[in-house]
Design an enzyme around this catalytic site. Structure first.
Site, short mmCIF file in Angstrom:
data_model
loop_
_atom_site.label_atom_id
_atom_site.label_comp_id
_atom_site.label_asym_id
_atom_site.label_seq_id
_atom_site.Cartn_x
_atom_site.Cartn_y
_atom_site.Cartn_z
N GLU A 258 0.88 -1.17 0.00
CA GLU A 258 0.00 0.00 0.00
C GLU A 258 0.91 1.21 0.00
OE1 GLU A 258 -1.50 3.17 0.93
OE2 GLU A 258 -2.15 2.44 2.88
N CYS A 292 -2.08 9.27 2.86
CA CYS A 292 -1.94 8.91 1.46
C CYS A 292 -3.24 9.03 0.69
CB CYS A 292 -1.35 7.51 1.31
SG CYS A 292 -2.18 6.27 2.32
#
Length: 500
Positions: A258, A292
């Site tokens: 990720e 993010c």
């Protein structure tokens, strides 16, 4: 006062191996700094390769017993774990705010309750590992699918959400029957260590959850390359993710990544302007922009563009910076002065080609603070549009047609998250289909749920955190096939030898 004394909590060391705290053996120390004040708050010995080896060995020893437990037994232990986390919620919130500089209201109302909910979700999910229904797909055989744990998982978590990332790594792994060694960022080890201790106190066996607090080049790379680690899960930057993939490939590990993001925030001309303005400020400034999935690129259809820019600037100027432990504080510091200077560098360079509408300065304060910043009129190919800044900076660009808005939204290497703002269901549906991202919100930006998957497209990585989909990462799928005929001389044998 924050009332979290790390030196008292971790007097025996900042490694958690086989159910107890130990000291690192790398020969190097690290000092955790409160980013809101610049003060040193904790000094500890970093993990070295020997500590990683010990943690992996503890996890490997615990694996047969934990993987052999029934789903109900694992579920019961994890329900107790969720209960311990809930009982210690305030301790976790204060530890998280101290090491990260998060406003206490964010830690109390987002990070900690989200983690408790995630633990409760996976406690239930542990009893629901699905496989394809048994059936006679060939006509002569019965087939079914087993889901089996992989083994020892080696995970690396970032500094922006230390508690939630520990949960996202640990919980699905152990719910599926794996054991785990987690390396948190050396900047922020507190809540990962508290998390592991809570697991032990809940009755999860020693060695199932282990923590090695060390540097990426030493402990991290040794963990990823360890021959007894069957899977690596990494959350962090795309650049470091590439390095993790290189190391993991050498031992053919299962790999879950990720990585970075540069989330577009697409506002069509029929959107509720006030809702979009509020959503943009919240989505851009959550965790001081160190997220993010944060809104970083706002594309606004031209009829609303100037009003949106003014509205966001006005609202950003009301945001209160200050002591993270003051409940009135909205925005805390960045994680370090080094990172603050990196964010400031992006903004300073942008002054030569774009308009800094508001913010763009570090206030006079010993902490690593930076003002909420809005940049307008940058080119699509400019640095602030294409690169992950990871700070409280929102860039706004106009677009004309819907086609152009969606094209611009997709025009970066990343694809983690996005949002579309419109009152038209057909327009919004088109955006959700055509924007290339692992999550697309409509008329909101940021909310996450334990029941729903989180993960990206393109340079944002692959694989899913949270939800039952995360079991795709943490289980092996095995096909089991039984002959139902009891026939010795099967027809298909004749394709290998003999005649029919």
């Amino acid at each position: 006062m924050h009332n979290f004394q790390a030196q008292d909590h971790f007097a025996d060391g900042a490694q958690y191996i086989a159910g107890r705290l130990t000291r690192g053996t790398s020969g190097r120390t690290h000092v955790v700094v409160d980013p809101a004040t610049g003060d040193d708050v904790f000094s500890y010995e970093l993990a070295g390769s020997a500590d990683v080896d010990a943690a992996v060995a503890a996890a490997a020893e615990a694996f047969p017993g934990w993987s052999g437990a029934t789903p109900g037994e694992r579920s019961d232990a994890m329900h107790r774990f969720a209960g311990v986390l809930a009982e210690r919620a305030e301790e976790f919130a204060r530890a998280e705010s101290l090491q990260c500089g998060k406003p206490i209201k964010l830690s109390r109302e987002f990070d900690v309750p989200g983690t408790v909910d995630n633990a409760a979700f996976f406690a239930g999910a542990a009893r629901y590992l699905q496989g394809q229904s048994a059936g006679e797909y060939s006509g002569d055989h019965t087939s079914y699918v087993r889901r089996e744990p992989i083994g020892v998982v080696g995970s690396i978590a970032p500094w922006n959400y230390p508690l939630q990332m520990a949960a996202w790594k640990v919980l699905p792994a152990i719910a599926a029957g794996n054991t785990i060694v987690l390396k948190p960022a050396e900047l922020t080890p507190f809540t990962s260590l508290l998390f592991a201790r809570a697991a032990t106190d809940a009755g999860i066996p020693d060695g199932v959850v282990n923590i090695v607090s060390g540097a990426g080049k030493d402990a991290g790379e040794h963990l990823v390359g360890h021959p007894d680690v069957a899977m690596t899960s990494f959350t962090g930057s795309t650049g470091v993710g590439k390095r993790v993939a290189e190391i993991a490939t050498a031992t053919v590990k299962r790999l879950h990544l990720e990585l970075g993001g540069k989330a577009p925030f697409v506002v069509f001309d029929d959107a509720d302007l006030e809702a979009a303005v509020h959503g943009a400020v919240a989505g851009a400034l959550i965790n001081t922009g160190q997220d993010c999935t944060a809104a970083t690129r706002a594309y606004v259809q031209r009829p609303l563009y100037e009003a949106f820019v003014q509205g966001v600037a006005d609202l950003m100027e009301t945001v209160r910076l200050g002591d993270p432990f003051d409940p009135a504080t909205d925005l805390g510091p960045l994680i370090s002065h080094t990172h603050r200077d990196r964010v400031a560098g992006f903004v300073d360079r942008a002054r030569s080609y774009a308009r800094v509408v508001t913010g763009g300065e570090a206030p006079k304060h010993p902490g690593a603070f930076y003002q909420p910043t809005l940049i307008a009129d940058a080119a699509q190919d400019s640095e602030v549009v294409q690169s992950e800044i990871f700070g409280p900076v929102l860039v706004v660009l106009p677009f004309d047609s819907d086609d152009e808005g969606i094209r611009l939204a997709n025009d970066t290497p990343y694809g983690l998250a996005a949002s579309a703002w419109s009152r038209d269901v057909f327009r919004a549906n088109r955006a959700t289909r055509e924007i290339k991202a692992g999550c697309v919100w409509v008329n909101d930006h940021i909310p996450i749920l334990s029941e729903m998957p989180h993960g990206g497209y393109k340079a944002s990585g692959y694989g899913k955190d949270m939800s039952a989909y995360s079991f795709e990462e943490y289980t092996q799928v095995k096909h089991v096939m039984f002959d139902n005929t009891a026939v010795v001389r099967k027809d298909w044998h004749r394709t290998i030898f003999g005649d029919r």
